[in-house]
Design an enzyme around this catalytic site. Structure first.
Site, PDB file in Angstrom:
ATOM      1  N   GLU A  91       3.032  18.276   8.329  1.00 41.96           N
ATOM      2  CA  GLU A  91       2.331  17.976   7.963  1.00 41.96           C
ATOM      3  C   GLU A  91       1.293  17.714   9.565  1.00 41.96           C
ATOM      4  OE1 GLU A  91       2.725  13.759   6.926  1.00 41.96           O
ATOM      5  OE2 GLU A  91       3.305  14.364   4.709  1.00 41.96           O
ATOM      6  N   GLU A 111       0.833  -1.015   0.004  1.00 41.56           N
ATOM      7  CA  GLU A 111      -0.266   0.270  -0.265  1.00 41.56           C
ATOM      8  C   GLU A 111       1.115   0.530  -0.174  1.00 41.56           C
ATOM      9  OE1 GLU A 111      -4.002  -2.059   2.309  1.00 41.56           O
ATOM     10  OE2 GLU A 111      -2.288  -1.210   3.590  1.00 41.56           O
ATOM     11  N   GLN A 112       1.843   1.152   0.989  1.00 41.48           N
ATOM     12  CA  GLN A 112       2.948   2.246   0.597  1.00 41.48           C
ATOM     13  C   GLN A 112       3.521   2.114  -0.591  1.00 41.48           C
ATOM     14  OE1 GLN A 112       3.512   4.371   3.734  1.00 41.48           O
ATOM     15  NE2 GLN A 112       5.041   6.334   2.629  1.00 41.48           N
ATOM     16  N   SER A 150       7.570   4.041   5.790  1.00 46.00           N
ATOM     17  CA  SER A 150       6.977   4.631   6.364  1.00 46.00           C
ATOM     18  C   SER A 150       6.652   4.480   7.561  1.00 46.00           C
ATOM     19  CB  SER A 150       5.847   4.392   5.566  1.00 46.00           C
ATOM     20  OG  SER A 150       4.946   5.348   6.065  1.00 46.00           O
ATOM     21  N   TRP A 182      -1.773  17.171  10.177  1.00 45.16           N
ATOM     22  CA  TRP A 182      -2.402  15.651  11.089  1.00 45.16           C
ATOM     23  C   TRP A 182      -1.813  14.188  11.255  1.00 45.16           C
ATOM     24  CZ3 TRP A 182      -1.048  17.667   5.146  1.00 45.16           C
ATOM     25  CH2 TRP A 182      -0.010  16.677   4.726  1.00 45.16           C
ATOM     26  N   HIS A 183      -0.114  14.200  10.939  1.00 45.04           N
ATOM     27  CA  HIS A 183       0.672  12.713  11.075  1.00 45.04           C
ATOM     28  C   HIS A 183       0.782  12.876  11.995  1.00 45.04           C
ATOM     29  CE1 HIS A 183       2.850   9.365   9.987  1.00 45.04           C
ATOM     30  NE2 HIS A 183       3.134   9.257  10.906  1.00 45.04           N
ATOM     31  N   ASP A 213      -3.079   9.164  10.625  1.00 39.61           N
ATOM     32  CA  ASP A 213      -3.487  10.510   9.590  1.00 39.61           C
ATOM     33  C   ASP A 213      -4.764  11.153  10.266  1.00 39.61           C
ATOM     34  OD1 ASP A 213      -0.709  10.391   8.551  1.00 39.61           O
ATOM     35  OD2 ASP A 213      -1.861  10.223   6.730  1.00 39.61           O
ATOM     36  N   HIS A 216       3.751   4.395   8.628  1.00 41.65           N
ATOM     37  CA  HIS A 216       2.222   3.943   8.906  1.00 41.65           C
ATOM     38  C   HIS A 216       2.185   2.349   8.355  1.00 41.65           C
ATOM     39  CE1 HIS A 216       0.034   7.376   7.972  1.00 41.65           C
ATOM     40  NE2 HIS A 216       0.678   7.733   7.756  1.00 41.65           N
TER      41      HIS A 216
HETATM   42 ZN   LIG Z   1       1.059  10.163   7.727  1.00 37.19          ZN
END
Ligand SMILES: [Zn+2]
Length: 498
Positions: free
Chosen positions: A420, A346-347, A365, A422-423, A374, A367
């Site tokens: 960012e 997905e990344q 990442s 949001w992260h 996020d 994630h």
């Molecule tokens: Zn993120």
């Protein structure tokens, strides 16, 4: 004759004293009457300052800015309806100002003063005239008294209370009796500057103009500092959270506080320091560093599903859920995650869609660990998360739930990822709090600890011994009753409560 001489002497001394008293009363106050000069940005103990370029400044407050074309101001507006009394439901105010304005109205309410209403907040630049107004910043409000003409605001008892107490909530009169007096027009400048301006009996322009460039002032005994810089010479305090305010003269005024910082110190004290071997299963990965240089070496073995098919580590989800519960009480908007755990594949897809600098390459990442997510609200798009009512609260409180804002403003050179808002990344409360208070990225935080040295962190009235070491023989070591964190490469951090 003798009597006369004495008499004149007494009168003379009396007049001198009276003259002095009158002079003291009416002489202009200076910044030095309320604050101490402690040095300049290039010469001060304990704190280092670093130069940044103006283009890096995003989250700025405003002192006497009249109007600004910077999107920052617009992105941080929120609708004030339902939060403070308004003349109509369309009024928007800067999110920072709104939180404190709500407190000011609660204060009024506690005194049974219920007749003050906000009649104007942010004004857009809809025609040429409107463009030159304080109200374009979103930090300005006009208030009036219900059922009265807005011009006769001042005569009312409630208005007097508002005018005399607004400074305690970060608001000051934009136009004082000195010039173009408008007792109904207030500018939000934040609590440090509103207290200063109040004590100095200045207007905002006087305050800005009377500051010496690059001179650091200390205000009151609460470890609050401030200074003014030129736009081509902007210095910020390194590794300390600060607020930066724009001015009409193109300068910036910066403030920071050392009051509540969590303390970390190196120690050479002897401790009972027996390291024992540790099995792999008991390693804590909450501080793992994953970035452009450091490949991910962790995947939570307890990934669970939440919201709409999002995935996250179970412990992290519990913290997020507690935070979300509080956040959703603030507003009729809701907090949700737009992306959480992502597999390598997905990344890879995301990386191929985006440019580097926005998404990390696959394998690099956060994630992919299950420890990051996020966040967004249904108020604005994710890019403006900070400028939402809930987002502002999350940004200021996430550390209490163990989360850090991972890609900080002005730190792109370290994280290799641009700001960012949001992260968020889970790192546990103590570490998150330290990073939040000192405005550190995870990279900088882990770098505070030199290998094989002992540190003590005081957090929540407890002392923690922290020790960073490298494993070269494959044997991971731990102290009695300690937690061992894997960091990166063959580096570990062992922490024990003292
Ligand atoms: Zn993120």
């Amino acid at each position: 004759m003798k009597f006369n001489k004495k008499f004149f002497l007494v009168v003379f001394v009396f007049l001198i004293i009276m003259g002095f008293v009158i002079f003291e009363k009416f002489k202009n106050r200076t910044i030095e009457d309320v604050a101490i000069i402690i040095g300049s940005v290039d010469n001060i103990e304990n704190i280092k300052f670093e130069k940044i370029s103006e283009s890096l400044i995003q989250d700025n407050y405003s002192l006497n800015t009249k109007y600004d074309t910077d999107d920052y101001f617009i992105n941080n507006l929120v609708n004030a309806y339902g939060k403070v009394p308004l003349i109509n439901s369309d009024i928007s105010i800067n999110v920072n100002a709104l939180y404190d304005l709500e407190d000011l109205f609660k204060d009024l309410n506690n005194h049974n003063y219920d007749n003050i209403i906000v009649r104007r907040g942010y004004l857009s630049c809809s025609n040429e005239n409107d463009c030159v107004t304080d109200h374009r910043t979103g930090y300005d409000i006009d208030v009036y008294i219900k059922d009265r003409e807005w011009e006769d605001f001042e005569g009312h008892k409630e208005a007097k209370y508002f005018i005399n107490n607004a400074y305690r909530y970060g608001f000051v009169l934009r136009y004082t009796k000195k010039d173009n007096y408008q007792p109904w027009h207030f500018r939000y400048v934040g609590k440090v500057f509103s207290y200063l301006i109040h004590e100095l009996e200045y207007d905002i322009d006087d305050f800005v103009n009377n500051l010496e460039v690059n001179t650091i002032y200390k205000f009151n005994d609460e470890e609050t500092y401030f200074y003014k810089v030129k736009t081509d010479n902007i210095y910020i305090p390194k590794n300390i959270k600060y607020e930066i305010s724009s001015t009409n003269s193109g300068e910036y005024v910066i403030s920071y506080s050392l009051k509540t910082l969590t303390k970390l110190s190196e120690t050479s004290d002897e401790f009972d320091f027996k390291l024992n071997k540790l099995s792999n299963e008991n390693i804590n990965y909450n501080l793992i560093l994953v970035n452009e240089d450091k490949e991910n070496k962790f995947l939570s073995d307890n990934i669970v599903i939440f919201e709409e098919n999002k995935k996250l580590d179970k412990t992290v989800l519990e913290s997020y859920s507690r935070m979300k519960e509080q956040a959703n009480k603030l507003d009729n908007h809701i907090l949700f995650s737009t992306s959480a755990y992502r597999s390598y594949e997905e990344q890879k897809e995301i990386f191929e869609e985006e440019n580097s600098g926005i998404a990390n390459k696959p394998g690099h990442s956060e994630h992919e660990t299950g420890l990051a997510l996020d966040l967004a609200t249904d108020e604005k798009k994710v890019t403006y998360f900070y400028g939402t009512y809930i987002g502002k609260w999350v940004t200021d409180n996430a550390h209490e739930y163990g989360f850090i804002l991972r890609y900080l403003d002005n730190k792109e050179n370290i994280t290799k990822i641009s700001y960012e808002p949001w992260h968020f990344r889970f790192v546990e409360e103590m570490h998150a709090t330290y990073m939040y208070e000192h405005y550190l990225t995870l990279e900088e935080y882990l770098n505070l600890f030199d290998l094989n040295k002992k540190y003590i962190m005081n957090y929540d009235n407890k002392n923690y011994l922290i020790y960073k070491y490298e494993v070269n023989d494959g044997n991971i070591l731990k102290l009695e009753n300690s937690v061992v964190y894997y960091l990166y490469d063959n580096c570990y951090l062992v922490i024990t409560e003292m």
